[in-house]
Design a protein around this motif. Structure first.
Motif, mmCIF file in Angstrom:
data_model
loop_
_atom_site.group_PDB
_atom_site.id
_atom_site.type_symbol
_atom_site.label_atom_id
_atom_site.label_comp_id
_atom_site.label_asym_id
_atom_site.label_seq_id
_atom_site.Cartn_x
_atom_site.Cartn_y
_atom_site.Cartn_z
ATOM 1 N N PRO A 10 0.841 -1.213 0.000
ATOM 2 C CA PRO A 10 0.000 0.000 0.000
ATOM 3 C C PRO A 10 0.864 1.246 0.000
ATOM 4 O O PRO A 10 1.871 1.333 0.709
ATOM 5 N N PRO A 11 0.494 2.268 -0.780
ATOM 6 C CA PRO A 11 1.262 3.521 -0.756
ATOM 7 C C PRO A 11 1.033 4.323 0.511
ATOM 8 O O PRO A 11 1.889 5.134 0.895
ATOM 9 N N SER A 12 -0.100 4.097 1.143
ATOM 10 C CA SER A 12 -0.399 4.824 2.384
ATOM 11 C C SER A 12 -1.399 4.010 3.182
ATOM 12 O O SER A 12 -2.163 3.204 2.637
ATOM 13 N N LEU A 13 -1.402 4.243 4.483
ATOM 14 C CA LEU A 13 -2.360 3.644 5.404
ATOM 15 C C LEU A 13 -2.920 4.763 6.267
ATOM 16 O O LEU A 13 -2.231 5.289 7.148
ATOM 17 N N GLY A 14 -4.174 5.130 5.974
ATOM 18 C CA GLY A 14 -4.746 6.253 6.690
ATOM 19 C C GLY A 14 -3.984 7.525 6.363
ATOM 20 O O GLY A 14 -3.658 7.811 5.205
ATOM 21 N N PRO A 15 -3.617 8.299 7.387
ATOM 22 C CA PRO A 15 -2.860 9.536 7.137
ATOM 23 C C PRO A 15 -1.362 9.320 7.034
ATOM 24 O O PRO A 15 -0.606 10.284 6.910
ATOM 25 N N PHE A 16 -0.893 8.060 7.074
ATOM 26 C CA PHE A 16 0.536 7.769 7.092
ATOM 27 C C PHE A 16 0.994 7.339 5.700
ATOM 28 O O PHE A 16 0.336 6.520 5.035
ATOM 29 N N THR A 17 2.135 7.849 5.285
ATOM 30 C CA THR A 17 2.740 7.492 4.007
ATOM 31 C C THR A 17 3.695 6.319 4.214
ATOM 32 O O THR A 17 4.585 6.380 5.077
ATOM 33 N N VAL A 18 3.510 5.269 3.436
ATOM 34 C CA VAL A 18 4.360 4.078 3.550
ATOM 35 C C VAL A 18 5.628 4.327 2.744
ATOM 36 O O VAL A 18 5.582 4.702 1.569
ATOM 37 N N GLN A 19 6.772 4.087 3.373
ATOM 38 C CA GLN A 19 8.064 4.385 2.747
ATOM 39 C C GLN A 19 8.889 3.142 2.441
ATOM 40 O O GLN A 19 9.585 3.099 1.423
ATOM 41 N N ALA A 20 8.865 2.124 3.293
ATOM 42 C CA ALA A 20 9.708 0.953 3.079
ATOM 43 C C ALA A 20 9.150 -0.213 3.897
ATOM 44 O O ALA A 20 8.286 -0.044 4.761
ATOM 45 N N ARG A 21 9.680 -1.386 3.566
ATOM 46 C CA ARG A 21 9.342 -2.583 4.333
ATOM 47 C C ARG A 21 10.340 -2.766 5.474
ATOM 48 O O ARG A 21 11.545 -2.605 5.292
ATOM 49 N N LEU A 22 9.786 -3.134 6.651
ATOM 50 C CA LEU A 22 10.654 -3.454 7.782
ATOM 51 C C LEU A 22 10.723 -4.953 8.023
ATOM 52 O O LEU A 22 11.815 -5.501 8.216
ATOM 53 N N GLN A 23 9.573 -5.633 8.020
ATOM 54 C CA GLN A 23 9.544 -7.073 8.267
ATOM 55 C C GLN A 23 8.394 -7.682 7.457
ATOM 56 O O GLN A 23 7.388 -7.016 7.182
ATOM 57 N N VAL A 24 8.584 -8.951 7.121
ATOM 58 C CA VAL A 24 7.533 -9.750 6.480
ATOM 59 C C VAL A 24 7.318 -10.969 7.363
ATOM 60 O O VAL A 24 8.194 -11.844 7.469
ATOM 61 N N LEU A 25 6.173 -11.026 8.027
ATOM 62 C CA LEU A 25 5.845 -12.100 8.953
ATOM 63 C C LEU A 25 4.728 -12.957 8.372
ATOM 64 O O LEU A 25 4.014 -12.531 7.446
ATOM 65 N N MET A 95 -5.274 3.373 14.486
ATOM 66 C CA MET A 95 -5.622 2.009 14.094
ATOM 67 C C MET A 95 -6.827 2.053 13.180
ATOM 68 O O MET A 95 -7.550 3.056 13.086
ATOM 69 N N ASP A 96 -7.038 0.950 12.503
ATOM 70 C CA ASP A 96 -8.222 0.755 11.672
ATOM 71 C C ASP A 96 -8.658 -0.690 11.860
ATOM 72 O O ASP A 96 -7.883 -1.612 11.622
ATOM 73 N N ALA A 97 -9.877 -0.881 12.296
ATOM 74 C CA ALA A 97 -10.395 -2.227 12.562
ATOM 75 C C ALA A 97 -11.364 -2.687 11.485
ATOM 76 O O ALA A 97 -12.247 -3.487 11.742
ATOM 77 N N GLY A 98 -11.193 -2.194 10.245
ATOM 78 C CA GLY A 98 -12.092 -2.575 9.154
ATOM 79 C C GLY A 98 -11.730 -3.911 8.554
ATOM 80 O O GLY A 98 -11.193 -4.803 9.218
ATOM 81 N N ALA A 147 -3.137 -7.043 2.956
ATOM 82 C CA ALA A 147 -4.546 -6.674 2.845
ATOM 83 C C ALA A 147 -4.639 -5.171 2.659
ATOM 84 O O ALA A 147 -4.157 -4.400 3.492
ATOM 85 N N LEU A 148 -5.244 -4.751 1.560
ATOM 86 C CA LEU A 148 -5.339 -3.331 1.245
ATOM 87 C C LEU A 148 -6.730 -2.822 1.599
ATOM 88 O O LEU A 148 -7.736 -3.414 1.178
ATOM 89 N N PRO A 149 -6.826 -1.746 2.362
ATOM 90 C CA PRO A 149 -8.140 -1.177 2.647
ATOM 91 C C PRO A 149 -8.736 -0.558 1.397
ATOM 92 O O PRO A 149 -8.017 -0.051 0.531
ATOM 93 N N GLY A 150 -10.050 -0.623 1.288
ATOM 94 C CA GLY A 150 -10.726 -0.065 0.132
ATOM 95 C C GLY A 150 -10.663 1.444 0.130
ATOM 96 O O GLY A 150 -10.536 2.104 1.174
ATOM 97 N N ARG A 151 -10.714 2.011 -1.063
ATOM 98 C CA ARG A 151 -10.697 3.463 -1.177
ATOM 99 C C ARG A 151 -11.991 4.050 -0.624
ATOM 100 O O ARG A 151 -13.059 3.455 -0.779
ATOM 101 N N PRO A 152 -11.944 5.190 0.021
ATOM 102 C CA PRO A 152 -13.171 5.799 0.546
ATOM 103 C C PRO A 152 -14.149 6.110 -0.571
ATOM 104 O O PRO A 152 -13.790 6.690 -1.591
ATOM 105 N N GLY A 153 -15.371 5.688 -0.376
ATOM 106 C CA GLY A 153 -16.410 5.946 -1.361
ATOM 107 C C GLY A 153 -16.355 5.072 -2.580
ATOM 108 O O GLY A 153 -17.034 5.353 -3.572
ATOM 109 N N ALA A 154 -15.499 4.040 -2.572
ATOM 110 C CA ALA A 154 -15.416 3.172 -3.746
ATOM 111 C C ALA A 154 -16.690 2.353 -3.878
ATOM 112 O O ALA A 154 -17.264 1.894 -2.886
#
Length: 249
Positions: A10-25, A95-98, A147-154
């Motif tokens: 994901p390019p962003s999660l909520g108001p946060f911009t995703v920059q890099a991967r730290l871990q893959v679990l 957090m997002d519990a969707g 898991a990618l959250p859906g776009r608002p209003g999609a």
């Protein structure tokens, strides 16, 4: 150790911009992000397989909510600093519990990050006390995409309801009826354009003459001409001759 983002992240999660991967679990991904105020954050999001499993998603959301402060309600919430840090659990910022739950915590190198909330998702042994008993592999472990959250209003994808099925069937029948009508019109038009066959002339029976016989019919004898007429011919008896007398022998 941070690694570049890959396709599907994901390019962003909520108001946060995703920059890099730290871990893959096995249960999710941990990303390095940046908040709107410029501070670094650690983001954890479930995999598609774990997000689609109700029990796995509930374990993740429960662990986050137990550590989240009272002021955090969705990704718009902000931490107030009143949350107690227990057992090395980081402070929850948002957090997002969707359908695609995620959590954001402050990023501190060398300190536990958002990956701590992914640990309860994988169940091993028992959940009470020291883990013991047989381990098992979740059925959703093979789906390792985030898991990618859906776009608002999609718009939600259309579902096959009974009404839509009946409507599609009616349209199909109408198209079939139109096709039959067009075929009949073309067939009748072709028959009308072809010239009608001319009727045969009536049979006229003309009587024919009877056949001519090969043997000629007997004819009447031709009368001999009289001596007075011809002047020559066979001399007839003299007047003095008696009938019945012949010439002397």
């Amino acid at each position: 150790m941070a690694s570049p983002l890959q396709h599907g992240d994901p390019p962003s999660l909520g108001p946060f911009t995703v920059q890099a991967r730290l871990q893959v679990l096995p249960a999710g991904f941990v990303y390095l992000g940046q908040a709107q105020d410029g501070r670094a954050v650690s983001l954890a999001v479930l995999t598609k397989g774990a997000a689609l499993d109700a029990a796995a998603r509930d374990r993740f959301v429960t662990a986050v909510r137990e550590s989240a402060p009272a002021g955090v309600r969705g990704w718009l919430g902000r931490a107030t600093g009143r949350a107690a840090v227990l057992d090395g659990t980081p402070q929850v910022l948002a957090m997002d519990a969707g359908v695609a739950p995620w959590v954001a915590v402050p990023y501190l190198p060398g300190r536990p990050g958002a990956e701590r909330f992914l640990e309860p998702v994988m169940v091993g042994g028992t959940l009470i006390g020291q883990a013991h008993g047989p381990d098992f592999v979740p059925y959703w472990l093979g789906d390792r995409a985030p898991a990618l959250p859906g776009r608002p209003g999609a718009a939600r994808p259309l579902t096959e309801t009974a009404r839509r099925v009946l409507l599609a069937l009616a349209v199909l029948l109408a198209l079939l009826l139109v096709g039959v009508v067009i075929a009949l019109v073309l067939l009748l038009g072709r028959q009308e354009s072809e010239p009608l066959p001319r009727p045969l002339p009536p049979t006229v029976q003309v009587p024919t003459a009877p056949p001519t016989p090969l043997t000629p019919e007997p004819q009447q004898p031709t009368p001999s001409p009289s001596p007075s007429q011809s002047g020559s011919g066979t001399p007839g008896p003299t007047p003095g001759d008696e009938s019945g007398e012949g010439a002397p022998i």
